[in-house]
Design an enzyme around this catalytic site. Structure first.
Site, PDB file in Angstrom:
ATOM      1  N   GLY A 138      -7.958  85.310  48.210  1.00  0.00           N
ATOM      2  CA  GLY A 138      -6.857  84.714  47.457  1.00  0.00           C
ATOM      3  C   GLY A 138      -5.595  84.500  48.275  1.00  0.00           C
ATOM      4  O   GLY A 138      -4.518  84.288  47.717  1.00  0.00           O
ATOM      5  N   GLN A 139      -5.691  84.562  49.617  1.00  0.00           N
ATOM      6  CA  GLN A 139      -4.498  84.374  50.444  1.00  0.00           C
ATOM      7  C   GLN A 139      -4.080  82.907  50.447  1.00  0.00           C
ATOM      8  O   GLN A 139      -4.914  82.010  50.620  1.00  0.00           O
ATOM      9  CB  GLN A 139      -4.770  84.847  51.888  1.00  0.00           C
ATOM     10  CG  GLN A 139      -3.514  84.826  52.756  1.00  0.00           C
ATOM     11  CD  GLN A 139      -3.719  85.490  54.118  1.00  0.00           C
ATOM     12  OE1 GLN A 139      -4.829  85.895  54.469  1.00  0.00           O
ATOM     13  NE2 GLN A 139      -2.648  85.582  54.886  1.00  0.00           N
ATOM     14  N   ASN A 192      -3.838  90.223  50.272  1.00  0.00           N
ATOM     15  CA  ASN A 192      -4.927  89.255  50.170  1.00  0.00           C
ATOM     16  C   ASN A 192      -5.294  88.777  51.571  1.00  0.00           C
ATOM     17  O   ASN A 192      -4.409  88.561  52.405  1.00  0.00           O
ATOM     18  CB  ASN A 192      -4.494  88.068  49.310  1.00  0.00           C
ATOM     19  CG  ASN A 192      -4.164  88.472  47.880  1.00  0.00           C
ATOM     20  OD1 ASN A 192      -4.843  89.323  47.309  1.00  0.00           O
ATOM     21  ND2 ASN A 192      -3.131  87.890  47.305  1.00  0.00           N
ATOM     22  N   HIS A 234       1.471  89.705  54.512  1.00  0.00           N
ATOM     23  CA  HIS A 234       2.492  90.217  53.591  1.00  0.00           C
ATOM     24  C   HIS A 234       1.837  91.167  52.606  1.00  0.00           C
ATOM     25  O   HIS A 234       0.647  91.052  52.298  1.00  0.00           O
ATOM     26  CB  HIS A 234       3.191  89.071  52.853  1.00  0.00           C
ATOM     27  CG  HIS A 234       2.250  88.116  52.182  1.00  0.00           C
ATOM     28  ND1 HIS A 234       1.582  87.128  52.878  1.00  0.00           N
ATOM     29  CD2 HIS A 234       1.844  88.006  50.902  1.00  0.00           C
ATOM     30  CE1 HIS A 234       0.826  86.449  52.055  1.00  0.00           C
ATOM     31  NE2 HIS A 234       0.943  86.961  50.839  1.00  0.00           N
ATOM     32  N   ILE A 252       8.294  84.160  44.266  1.00  0.00           N
ATOM     33  CA  ILE A 252       8.804  83.014  43.522  1.00  0.00           C
ATOM     34  C   ILE A 252       8.040  82.804  42.211  1.00  0.00           C
ATOM     35  O   ILE A 252       8.571  82.207  41.268  1.00  0.00           O
ATOM     36  CB  ILE A 252       8.732  81.732  44.408  1.00  0.00           C
ATOM     37  CG1 ILE A 252       9.732  80.691  43.951  1.00  0.00           C
ATOM     38  CG2 ILE A 252       7.320  81.180  44.463  1.00  0.00           C
ATOM     39  CD1 ILE A 252       9.894  79.534  44.930  1.00  0.00           C
TER      40      ILE A 252
END
Ligand code: 5GP
Ligand code: ZN
Length: 114
Positions: free
Chosen positions: A93-94, A87, A100, A31
């Site tokens: 940084g997740q 990540n 995913h 997105i």
């Protein structure tokens, strides 16, 4: 997982422009793309992070890597090149805690990443 964003996209409870799916995973555009091509590959199984993988996930991980190259081919970034990223946890940084793979391409990637 009832309150997981990607589980909701998987179950079609939330809209997502899913352009690839098979029995083990789906893929849709991020997105908030960080490159001209920015796809997320999401396993159907709710696995929170890389740290939650076990021996039973070997075949799934191999499959996900094959899907990465398949999607890179579909998006015409295979030959110029691309980056795949997973990540893990806050320092990695997740933000979404359903495993995913990011597939990014269509521009020159820099190193080291931020
Ligand atoms: P992470 O930081 O967890 O590795 O990546 C999560 C990714 O999910 C981010 O790149 C973010 O832009 C993307 N994302 C968050 N919410 C949504 C959403 O509702 N739809 C889509 N398509 N991507 C999302
Ligand atoms: Zn989930």
């Amino acid at each position: 997982m009832s309150n997981c964003l990607f589980c909701k996209i998987l179950s079609k409870e939330l809209p997502g422009k899913i352009f690839y799916e098979d029995d083990l995973c789906i893929a849709f555009d991020d997105i908030n793309p960080q490159a001209p091509v920015h796809v997320l590959i999401v396993p159907r199984e709710h696995i929170p992070t890389l740290n939650d993988l076990n021996e039973g996930h070997r075949d799934l991980l191999g499959h996900l890597c094959m899907v990465v190259t398949k999607i890179a081919g579909m998006k015409k970034i295979k030959d110029p090149g691309f980056r795949m990223v997973i990540n893990c946890n806050p320092a990695g940084g997740q933000m979404v805690y359903h495993l995913h793979i990011h597939v990014m391409g269509g521009r020159q990637m820099s190193w080291p990443p931020g």
